[in-house]
Scaffold this motif. Structure first.
Motif, short mmCIF file in Angstrom:
data_model
loop_
_atom_site.label_atom_id
_atom_site.label_comp_id
_atom_site.label_asym_id
_atom_site.label_seq_id
_atom_site.Cartn_x
_atom_site.Cartn_y
_atom_site.Cartn_z
N ALA A 231 0.82 -1.21 0.00
CA ALA A 231 0.00 0.00 0.00
C ALA A 231 0.86 1.26 0.00
N ASN A 232 1.86 1.29 0.84
CA ASN A 232 2.70 2.49 0.91
C ASN A 232 3.54 2.67 -0.34
N LEU A 233 4.08 1.59 -0.89
CA LEU A 233 4.83 1.69 -2.14
C LEU A 233 3.91 2.14 -3.27
N ALA A 234 2.71 1.60 -3.32
CA ALA A 234 1.76 1.99 -4.37
C ALA A 234 1.43 3.47 -4.28
N ARG A 235 1.16 3.96 -3.07
CA ARG A 235 0.84 5.39 -2.92
C ARG A 235 2.00 6.27 -3.37
N GLN A 236 3.20 5.87 -2.98
CA GLN A 236 4.37 6.67 -3.34
C GLN A 236 4.59 6.70 -4.85
N THR A 237 4.34 5.58 -5.53
CA THR A 237 4.56 5.56 -6.98
C THR A 237 3.46 6.30 -7.72
#
Length: 392
Positions: free
Chosen positions: A40-46
């Motif tokens: 979730a956090n990686l997806a938001r950042q990308t």
């Protein structure tokens, strides 16, 4: 269990021309756990960096397989697609994953499971470049250890050949996967260091928090044994167990507490939200984990950002973490008397130098921010010719 960041930002939709990263992971939001948190956090950042992001995941949680989740959903600008599955939660079968890859510029697989193998062996069908993040592989327990080793050195080795890069999220994973994929890359997990920042009690207290799924490998039984020793030495000690049901359910944990006559000294919190967790942390000074295996130790970093002094079982991941950050205390939780003594010593250290210890904890976690870690993944995506205009 690592809970996804509390302050979500609604991202504006990306243009259809933006590159599409498809993350494939067995469990995702609304489930809570380290794997879900990382994706979730990686997806938001990308998304913030100009990519389109889709998460393909299973259509129910392992803890409630009959309760079907929405087939499609938008969560913070992330397109979530949920597909049917069958079989075991250890190796769930979900062949419909192939239907959702056609427009992907890159497929990012998370964990070593059915998706990892199926997308590798089906690469001639989808023909998409792929990377995989290991997330501890499948060695979280010693159960079936001999079979797992054979599987790892044969099928896992063969599947790994289909991936452009194998990304390891811990030094222990890198050591293991380098045997079958010599060019494996180390990108350690990020931590949401703002979520619970500074929320621990400002006054040292004999109160401990543990956070994690109610899984056998987390060894809550060992932590409760140490708690029994602590209570016999000083009745002020209290433990808050925070987590979501997994291989163990609420009744299992309650029975373990009751069998040790700890009902007055242990409070169980099942699937609380982030606000509730902050309130629990606000009453505590220490974090403890008796886990026998961790892929990385994400929850310990989040606890440190809150100002909780960690006392951790000396597994490979926690030992690596403590080697970098001496403020972390290691204990052998298979020996409750010894573990209790380490916990007492940690409390005394905090009581003597509360400000100094908290400063050291905060300094230790700065390098694990998701902004930094996501930047490393974006660099990897770009090296594979999957580029997007950076928006931050």
């Amino acid at each position: 269990m690592a809970i996804v960041e509390a302050d979500r930002v609604r991202e504006r939709p990306q243009p259809e021309t933006a590159p599409l990263i498809v993350h494939v992971v067995r469990q995702f939001l609304p489930n809570r756990g380290g794997l879900e948190d990382v994706v979730a956090n990686l997806a938001r950042q990308t998304v913030r960096r100009g990519y389109r992001v889709r998460v393909v995941t299973l259509d129910s949680l392992f803890t409630a397989p009959k309760n079907k989740l929405p087939a499609r959903e938008d969560i913070d600008g992330i397109e979530v697609v949920r597909i049917p599955w069958s079989g075991s939660s250890r190796y769930p079968l979900a062949p419909q994953v192939f239907r959702h890859l056609a427009d992907a510029d890159l497929v990012h697989v998370h964990a070593i499971d059915f998706f990892f193998d199926a997308l590798a062996w089906g690469r001639l069908l989808h023909r998409k470049p792929m990377i995989v993040t290991t997330h501890g592989g499948f060695f979280h327990t010693r159960k079936y250890a001999a079979i797992k080793k054979i599987w790892f050195r044969t099928l896992t080795r063969a599947s790994a050949l289909a991936y452009r890069r194998v990304v390891c999220c811990s030094a222990s994973d890198l050591k293991q996967f380098s045997v079958i994929a010599p060019d494996s890359l180390l990108i350690e997990n990020g931590a949401d260091i703002g979520k619970f920042a500074g929320s621990a009690s400002q006054r040292p207290r004999r109160r401990i928090v543990t956070i994690g799924r109610f899984s056998v490998n987390k060894r809550l039984d060992h932590l409760l044994d140490a708690m029994s020793v602590l209570k016999s030495r000083d009745t002020d000690w209290h433990l808050d167990i925070v987590g979501a049901e997994s291989d163990l359910n609420r009744a299992d944990v309650e029975a373990a507490i009751e069998s040790r006559s700890l009902a007055g000294g242990v409070t169980l919190h099942v699937s609380p939200d982030n606000g509730a967790i902050r309130r629990i942390i606000a009453e505590a000074s220490l974090f403890a984990s008796a886990s026998e295996y961790e892929g990385f130790g994400l929850v310990a970093l989040e606890a440190m950002s809150a100002g909780l002094l960690p006392v951790l079982n000396a597994n490979d991941a926690f030992t690596t973490l403590a080697g970098r950050h001496p403020v972390i205390k290691l204990a052998d939780f298979t020996h409750p008397e010894t573990a209790a003594t380490v916990i007492e010593a940690a409390y005394e250290t905090l009581a003597r130098q509360p400000d100094g210890v908290r400063d050291e904890l905060v300094d230790a976690v700065r390098g694990y921010s998701w902004d930094i870690v996501a930047g490393l993944y974006v660099d990897l995506y770009r090296s594979l010719n999957v580029a997007a205009a950076d928006r931050v």
